[in-house]
Design a protein around this motif. Structure first.
Motif, short mmCIF file in Angstrom:
data_model
loop_
_atom_site.label_atom_id
_atom_site.label_comp_id
_atom_site.label_asym_id
_atom_site.label_seq_id
_atom_site.Cartn_x
_atom_site.Cartn_y
_atom_site.Cartn_z
N LEU A 11 -6.49 -2.23 -0.47
CA LEU A 11 -5.78 -2.32 0.81
C LEU A 11 -6.68 -1.86 1.95
O LEU A 11 -6.65 -2.45 3.04
CB LEU A 11 -4.49 -1.50 0.76
N ARG A 115 2.13 -1.41 3.36
CA ARG A 115 1.89 -1.24 1.93
C ARG A 115 1.16 0.07 1.63
O ARG A 115 1.47 0.76 0.67
CB ARG A 115 1.09 -2.45 1.40
N GLN A 119 2.32 3.32 -0.59
CA GLN A 119 1.51 3.98 -1.62
C GLN A 119 1.43 5.49 -1.38
O GLN A 119 1.57 6.28 -2.30
CB GLN A 119 0.09 3.39 -1.63
#
Length: 131
Positions: A11, A115, A119
């Protein structure tokens, strides 16, 4: 020992690409009226090749297998679009295209940020013992 999972690392690399794309689009918009300015773009292929060269390792399980060749991709993933000219002054920036790419990149960037936040929230929950 890695502090974060490979998901967060992936990411983060996606965010790096998004930031490079944002800079290229911003430069294009800022130079829309500059004579002979050629629009720039971030080449995903170059970014992918750089990542493959850095992280991809193959293990030969048989001596008859072909060797893997690691090509040297350039570190610079900014590509100049020099094959077109839209304006009489040699400039090839199309503001409509750039604005559409800007909006698309912002959505992509926000999805990656969301996202990563998910996490980190998961990690925070684990650290707190599920509370």
């Amino acid at each position: 020992m890695k502090l974060f999972s490979s998901t967060i690392t992936a990411l983060e690399r996606g965010l790096d690409y998004s930031v490079q794309k944002q800079k290229a689009i911003s430069q294009n918009i800022a130079n829309a009226d500059t004579p002979n300015y050629k629009a720039k773009d971030v080449s995903f292929k170059t970014v992918l090749e750089n990542e493959m060269n850095a992280n991809f390792r193959a293990i030969k399980t048989n001596s008859k297998h072909f060797d893997f060749k690691y090509g040297q991709a350039s570190g610079n993933s900014i590509v100049e679009k020099s094959d077109t000219s839209y304006l009489h002054n040699g400039n090839n920036v199309d503001l409509d295209t750039e604005m559409a790419q800007l909006a698309e990149n912002q959505i992509y960037n926000q999805a990656l940020v969301d996202r990563i936040n998910g996490q980190f929230n998961t990690l925070k929950s684990v650290i707190r013992g599920g509370k």
